[in-house]
Design an enzyme around this catalytic site. Structure first.
Site, PDB file in Angstrom:
ATOM      1  N   TYR A 141      39.031  -6.405 101.630  1.00 56.06           N
ATOM      2  CA  TYR A 141      37.685  -6.316 102.010  1.00 56.06           C
ATOM      3  C   TYR A 141      37.454  -7.475 103.087  1.00 56.06           C
ATOM      4  O   TYR A 141      36.443  -7.864 103.692  1.00 56.06           O
ATOM      5  CB  TYR A 141      36.752  -6.831 100.899  1.00 56.06           C
ATOM      6  CG  TYR A 141      36.335  -5.880 100.005  1.00 56.06           C
ATOM      7  CD1 TYR A 141      37.306  -4.677  99.776  1.00 56.06           C
ATOM      8  CD2 TYR A 141      35.150  -5.385  99.790  1.00 56.06           C
ATOM      9  CE1 TYR A 141      36.934  -3.725  98.793  1.00 56.06           C
ATOM     10  CE2 TYR A 141      34.829  -4.365  98.729  1.00 56.06           C
ATOM     11  CZ  TYR A 141      35.482  -3.486  98.267  1.00 56.06           C
ATOM     12  OH  TYR A 141      35.242  -2.384  97.480  1.00 56.06           O
ATOM     13  N   LYS A 194      50.135  -4.197  93.806  1.00 51.41           N
ATOM     14  CA  LYS A 194      51.032  -3.282  94.056  1.00 51.41           C
ATOM     15  C   LYS A 194      52.096  -3.767  95.185  1.00 51.41           C
ATOM     16  O   LYS A 194      52.393  -3.034  96.216  1.00 51.41           O
ATOM     17  CB  LYS A 194      50.347  -1.922  94.751  1.00 51.41           C
ATOM     18  CG  LYS A 194      50.920  -0.882  94.907  1.00 51.41           C
ATOM     19  CD  LYS A 194      51.334  -0.203  93.714  1.00 51.41           C
ATOM     20  CE  LYS A 194      52.146   1.144  93.949  1.00 51.41           C
ATOM     21  NZ  LYS A 194      52.508   1.811  92.807  1.00 51.41           N
ATOM     22  N   ASP A 227      48.896   0.625  89.050  1.00 48.14           N
ATOM     23  CA  ASP A 227      48.980   1.757  88.344  1.00 48.14           C
ATOM     24  C   ASP A 227      49.337   1.767  87.003  1.00 48.14           C
ATOM     25  O   ASP A 227      48.747   2.571  86.180  1.00 48.14           O
ATOM     26  CB  ASP A 227      50.058   2.683  89.003  1.00 48.14           C
ATOM     27  CG  ASP A 227      51.504   2.180  89.544  1.00 48.14           C
ATOM     28  OD1 ASP A 227      51.600   0.890  89.540  1.00 48.14           O
ATOM     29  OD2 ASP A 227      52.372   2.732  90.002  1.00 48.14           O
ATOM     30  N   ASP A 251      37.967  -4.165  91.880  1.00 49.11           N
ATOM     31  CA  ASP A 251      36.781  -3.413  91.813  1.00 49.11           C
ATOM     32  C   ASP A 251      36.896  -1.972  91.141  1.00 49.11           C
ATOM     33  O   ASP A 251      36.370  -1.598  90.203  1.00 49.11           O
ATOM     34  CB  ASP A 251      36.396  -2.865  93.343  1.00 49.11           C
ATOM     35  CG  ASP A 251      34.958  -2.219  93.549  1.00 49.11           C
ATOM     36  OD1 ASP A 251      34.175  -2.586  92.789  1.00 49.11           O
ATOM     37  OD2 ASP A 251      35.026  -1.284  94.430  1.00 49.11           O
ATOM     38  N   ASP A 255      35.582  -0.928  87.267  1.00 48.12           N
ATOM     39  CA  ASP A 255      34.828   0.411  87.106  1.00 48.12           C
ATOM     40  C   ASP A 255      35.338   1.198  85.638  1.00 48.12           C
ATOM     41  O   ASP A 255      34.839   1.555  84.888  1.00 48.12           O
ATOM     42  CB  ASP A 255      34.720   1.325  88.197  1.00 48.12           C
ATOM     43  CG  ASP A 255      33.675   0.985  88.946  1.00 48.12           C
ATOM     44  OD1 ASP A 255      33.037  -0.165  89.052  1.00 48.12           O
ATOM     45  OD2 ASP A 255      33.241   1.936  90.053  1.00 48.12           O
TER      46      ASP A 255
HETATM   47  N1  GGG Z   1      25.397  -3.880  92.205  1.00 48.40           N
HETATM   48  C1  GGG Z   1      26.746  -3.416  92.701  1.00 48.40           C
HETATM   49  C2  GGG Z   1      26.436  -2.665  93.992  1.00 48.40           C
HETATM   50  O1  GGG Z   1      25.488  -2.365  94.630  1.00 48.40           O
HETATM   51  N2  GGG Z   1      27.550  -1.959  94.596  1.00 48.40           N
HETATM   52  C3  GGG Z   1      27.529  -1.234  95.651  1.00 48.40           C
HETATM   53  C4  GGG Z   1      28.973  -0.995  96.063  1.00 48.40           C
HETATM   54  O2  GGG Z   1      29.147   0.177  96.867  1.00 48.40           O
HETATM   55  N3  GGG Z   1      29.788  -1.822  95.847  1.00 48.40           N
HETATM   56  C5  GGG Z   1      31.118  -1.762  96.358  1.00 48.40           C
HETATM   57  C6  GGG Z   1      32.066  -2.810  96.196  1.00 48.40           C
HETATM   58  O3  GGG Z   1      31.465  -3.717  95.672  1.00 48.40           O
HETATM   59  O4  GGG Z   1      33.292  -2.967  96.493  1.00 48.40           O
END
Ligand code: GGG
Length: 357
Positions: A141, A194, A227, A251, A255
């Site tokens: 990022y 990785k 992985d 990230d 999730d």
């Molecule tokens: N509350 C978290 C949010 O709004 N995330 C939006 C999003 O797309 N985040 C991508 C990331 O954090 O990589």
């Protein structure tokens, strides 16, 4: 007059953001009212987000960072809406704040609540609770790269997206993860890369991890490829305590973790500037959920859990524990939003959490 007043900037932003930020504010205000004047919250709400972009061409005010700089904390909802390209909305608001306020540590607990059925095969009575520590300032990022060579004609454009790994960036997030692990029952840090395929940045990451680990001989370690770690989240989650990973990998893994716990709506997160030179930002992991926005169905637990992380950041650890206990009592009683198999609306769940506080 309360002894301590915390100045909070609320940025609900898009979709369900407004509903879940209101839920978290209700819990924090209830705690303050019951604190016997020990502390209070003073709120300023900012209207930024995709609706603001449609009116002004900006996701936040031009001098928005200056407006936010002197708050004690930021309480964020969710960003993203189908009318604005996702890279514009994310970079224009959430990432602009995270990167400019050097919120380099993103803490994302994965917690399994009583009364919520997990899709995980081994989710019996084994307590499952781990934390993903996301490097939040560089890696994939870093925003480095470009698009060019359009003059070669249609179908020939080239884009570069470069990941940035610095020794300092790796070291600070790893020390943060080790310090966090020291405070947990299972003192273990799992590092994720990785590095077999990404032989520069991620090999540097592995080398820094080995060096930092030597300073924490009391903490168990492992280095796992992303992985294999995805498989481990599903097959051996009881072996996890603190998982530290680069921006993108963490990230994705967080999730996965919250989905395994039952829903993305459950996951809390703190974007911390541990040096406390800038305000930190607390937000649920989930996005704006356009499919259910405005219907009163959003799960408020991720946002309320994020409010608990904010309380901890202020040193209000007992209050944070009370919030978490109130969430647990609510889920254990089966009062759940539809994403986790219930039929209660957001307001009903918030009412129950407030009653259980
Ligand atoms: N509350 C978290 C949010 O709004 N995330 C939006 C999003 O797309 N985040 C991508 C990331 O954090 O990589």
């Amino acid at each position: 007059m309360a002894a301590q007043e915390f100045k909070i900037a609320a940025i609900p932003a898009d979709g369900v953001g407004a509903e879940v930020v209101a839920a978290g504010r209700a819990v924090l205000d209830a705690l303050a009212s019951g604190s016997g004047g020990r502390f209070s919250f003073s709120w300023t709400e900012f209207p930024w987000g995709c609706g603001y972009y449609e009116k002004t061409g900006r996701m936040m005010d031009e001098d928005g960072l200056e407006e936010l700089r002197n708050f004690d904390a930021l309480y964020f909802g969710a960003v993203g809406w189908p009318t604005v390209p996702d890279h514009i909305s994310l970079w224009g608001l959430r990432l602009r704040i995270c990167q400019n306020f050097d919120q380099w540590a993103n803490v994302r607990p994965v917690h399994f609540h009583p009364g919520i059925t997990s899709p995980l095969r081994k989710a019996d009575s084994t307590p499952l609770d781990w934390v993903v520590v996301r490097e939040n300032s560089e890696g994939e990022y870093a925003g480095l790269g470009g698009r060019n060579l359009a003059a070669r004609g249609p179908g020939n454009e080239v884009a570069l997206q470069t990941a940035l790994f610095t020794e300092k960036g790796c070291e600070r997030i790893m020390r943060f993860a080790f310090d966090l692990a020291r405070g947990r029952e299972r003192k273990k840090v799992s590092s994720v890369t990785k590095s077999n395929a990404q032989q520069y940045g991620m090999v540097l990451w592995d080398e820094v991890f080995e060096r930092v680990a030597a300073d924490y001989p009391d903490v168990e370690t492992e280095s796992v490829l992303v992985d294999a770690m995805s498989a481990k989240f599903v097959l051996k989650p009881e072996d996890l305590s603190v998982v530290v990973a680069s921006n993108l990998n963490a990230d994705i893994l967080s999730d996965l973790g919250s989905a395994l716990a039952g829903s993305l709506g459950l996951a809390a997160s703190a974007n911390l500037n541990p040096d406390r030179l800038f305000p930190s930002m607390f937000e649920p992991v989930h996005g704006s959920a356009p499919d259910i926005a405005g219907q009163g169905l959003a799960n408020p637990i991720g946002a309320i859990g994020s409010a608990a992380l904010m309380l901890e950041h202020f040193g209000l650890t007992e209050e944070a524990a009370r919030v978490r206990a109130a969430i647990e009592a609510t889920t254990a009683a089966g009062l759940l939003t539809p994403d986790v198999g219930g039929s209660a609306g957001t307001d009903r769940v918030v009412e129950a959490i407030l009653a259980n506080l």
